[in-house]
Design an enzyme around this catalytic site. Structure first.
Site, PDB file in Angstrom:
ATOM      1  N   LYS A   1       0.911   4.095   2.917  1.00 18.54           N
ATOM      2  CA  LYS A   1       1.569   3.332   1.851  1.00 18.54           C
ATOM      3  C   LYS A   1       2.369   4.276   0.940  1.00 18.54           C
ATOM      4  O   LYS A   1       2.441   5.459   1.187  1.00 18.54           O
ATOM      5  CB  LYS A   1       0.508   2.524   1.080  1.00 18.54           C
ATOM      6  CG  LYS A   1      -0.311   1.581   1.982  1.00 18.54           C
ATOM      7  CD  LYS A   1       0.477   0.383   2.448  1.00 18.54           C
ATOM      8  CE  LYS A   1      -0.100  -0.380   3.619  1.00 18.54           C
ATOM      9  NZ  LYS A   1      -1.422  -0.956   3.465  1.00 18.54           N
TER      10      LYS A   1
HETATM   11  C1  LIG Z   1      -2.573  -1.815   3.873  1.00 18.94           C
HETATM   12  C2  LIG Z   1      -2.667  -3.269   3.622  1.00 18.94           C
HETATM   13  C3  LIG Z   1      -3.744  -3.884   2.962  1.00 18.94           C
HETATM   14  C4  LIG Z   1      -5.036  -3.243   2.615  1.00 18.94           C
HETATM   15  O1  LIG Z   1      -5.060  -1.985   2.446  1.00 18.94           O
HETATM   16  P1  LIG Z   1      -6.291  -0.967   2.582  1.00 18.94           P
HETATM   17  O2  LIG Z   1      -6.073  -0.128   1.372  1.00 18.94           O
HETATM   18  O3  LIG Z   1      -6.061  -0.257   3.860  1.00 18.94           O
HETATM   19  O4  LIG Z   1      -7.557  -1.714   2.531  1.00 18.94           O
HETATM   20  C5  LIG Z   1      -3.654  -5.217   2.657  1.00 18.94           C
HETATM   21  N1  LIG Z   1      -2.595  -5.940   3.006  1.00 18.94           N
HETATM   22  C6  LIG Z   1      -1.549  -5.413   3.652  1.00 18.94           C
HETATM   23  C7  LIG Z   1      -0.392  -6.287   3.988  1.00 18.94           C
HETATM   24  C8  LIG Z   1      -1.558  -4.064   4.004  1.00 18.94           C
HETATM   25  O5  LIG Z   1      -0.537  -3.558   4.688  1.00 18.94           O
END
Ligand SMILES: *Cc1c(COP(=O)(O)O)cnc(C)c1O
Length: 403
Positions: A187
């Protein structure tokens, strides 16, 4: 292999974590609060509550919205499973909406069509980093008394133009109840694992904090100063101080990361815009700044003589770590079996899925790597395109007569 996404840590990040590890607290210390304040300020929200992951944040947001067994929550068919899973964790039923094939975002008219008397909330996802049409979603939520929770895991740093004409940051919650971020390494910024829920409502902030710490309420009670009472079912969803030290240092680099992501996306668009075999992602057309978490390219399949799998494997063989985001959630075996979804229920999301191929995009990519991706994609298109396509009238025309 050039991966589709990758974090970027430098010596400053390492030093920040080392400093935090030498300090008095390693979990739930002052850096958690500071990180919450700084992320909330960066997004323009009043409160931020940090979690062990974005998924934990989504779960907490569903709890804070009071979502429970018997409720339905409408989300998009095109997302990571964590989005609807949070609804299932609360014993409620996720209802999927199809996407707008142009933007790949939840289609508000589909939301209206799938609403029932059990609908309690909408959970839109700013897929790939492009903000959802919040105006129509907010209007529907207000009129019908639904919660509006944004899964903003792809969209830290994105902005959009509200119906009023004002530019709004994703995460400001100026048009929603809560927004959820993820700090997973692919991210925009990372804490290793981590997430945050943003809100402007003190009542929701309190519920989020309660849920993060077992549902235990710290009472200020001078008669029983030891007393900590569990008032609802919660979890241990805490993040640690040294992770927040990393997050704080990463946050300082967010603008630079976003700029580099945009540069890469524009380089791809420049290279592929005129290639008839490829469909570049929609950018927002002056109504939004895309945060470019992903570059979801689509193949114009009719123009290839092989299927998507062949193209995918050819690119992997060239060392390009392409991916596909995502298999529409209703098509996962768990969702098919538990909720009875079938092929064909979400025609736009499924058609997109058949054509999708995510190209590598992360700030640390060098210009040489971007060029390598462009050359590999061009090479594969050359190799696998149909030399001729038939028109509607049945006549054959040469594909791409350009040199
Ligand atoms: C990455 C992601 C999450 C959750 O992220 P984590 O931190 O890995 O639990 C939720 N929704 C979307 C669309 C994502 O891409």
């Amino acid at each position: 292999m050039i991966p589709y996404g990758y974090h970027w840590l430098d010596e400053q990040d390492v030093a920040a974590v080392a400093k935090a590890l030498r300090a008095e607290w390693i979990t739930q210390g002052p850096l958690v609060e500071e990180f919450e304040r700084r992320v909330a300020a960066a997004c323009g929200a009043r409160f931020g509550v940090a979690f062990a992951s974005g998924t934990a944040g989504l779960h907490a947001a569903c709890f804070a919205a009071g979502i429970q067994s018997g409720d339905e929550v409408i989300t998009t068919a095109l997302t990571f499973v964590a989005t609807p899973n949070a609804v299932v964790y609360q014993g409620a039923t996720p209802v999927f909406s199809d996407i707008d094939p142009r933007t790949l975002l939840i289609d508000p008219s589909e939301v209206a069509r799938r609403a029932t008397s059990r609908t309690k909330a909408i959970l839109p996802v700013h897929f790939a980093g492009l903000p959802c049409p919040m105006g129509p979603l907010e209007k529907m939520a207000r009129e019908r008394g639904w919660f509006l929770i944004e899964d903003a895991a792809h969209a830290l740093g994105a902005i959009w133009r509200a119906p009023s004409g004002r530019w709004e940051k994703v995460g400001s919650c100026s048009h929603s109840d809560m927004a959820v971020l993820s700090f997973h390494p692919v991210k925009h910024i990372t804490t290793g694992e981590g997430g945050m829920v943003l809100t402007n409502r003190p009542d929701l902030e309190e519920k989020l904090r309660l849920f993060r710490h077992h549902g235990i309420h710290r009472r200020d009670d001078s008669a029983e100063p030891w007393r900590q009472e569990m008032v609802s079912l919660g979890y241990n969803y805490r993040i640690s101080d040294f992770q927040c030290a990393l997050g704080l240092n990463q946050l300082g680099k967010l603008e630079g990361f976003l700029k580099r992501r945009e540069q890469i996306a524009l380089a791809y668009e420049e290279a592929f815009r005129d290639v008839e075999e490829l469909i570049c992602p929609f950018r927002g057309e002056g109504e939004a700044r895309h945060a470019w978490h992903l570059y979801p390219m689509q193949l114009n399949r009719e123009r290839f003589r092989v299927d998507r799998g062949e193209i995918f494997r050819a690119l992997r063989q060239e060392g390009i770590g392409v991916q596909v985001h995502y298999l529409p959630v209703p098509l996962h075996s768990y969702y098919r079996e538990r909720f009875g979804f079938h092929d064909g229920d979400y025609p736009h999301a499924e058609a997109y899925y058949q054509r999708a191929i995510t190209l590598p995009l992360f700030p640390r990519m060098t210009d040489a790597e971007v060029d390598r991706v462009i050359r590999a994609v061009r090479g594969v298109v050359e190799k696998f395109r149909k030399p001729w396509i038939s028109s509607k009238e049945g006549s054959l025309t040469l594909c791409n007569p350009k040199p």
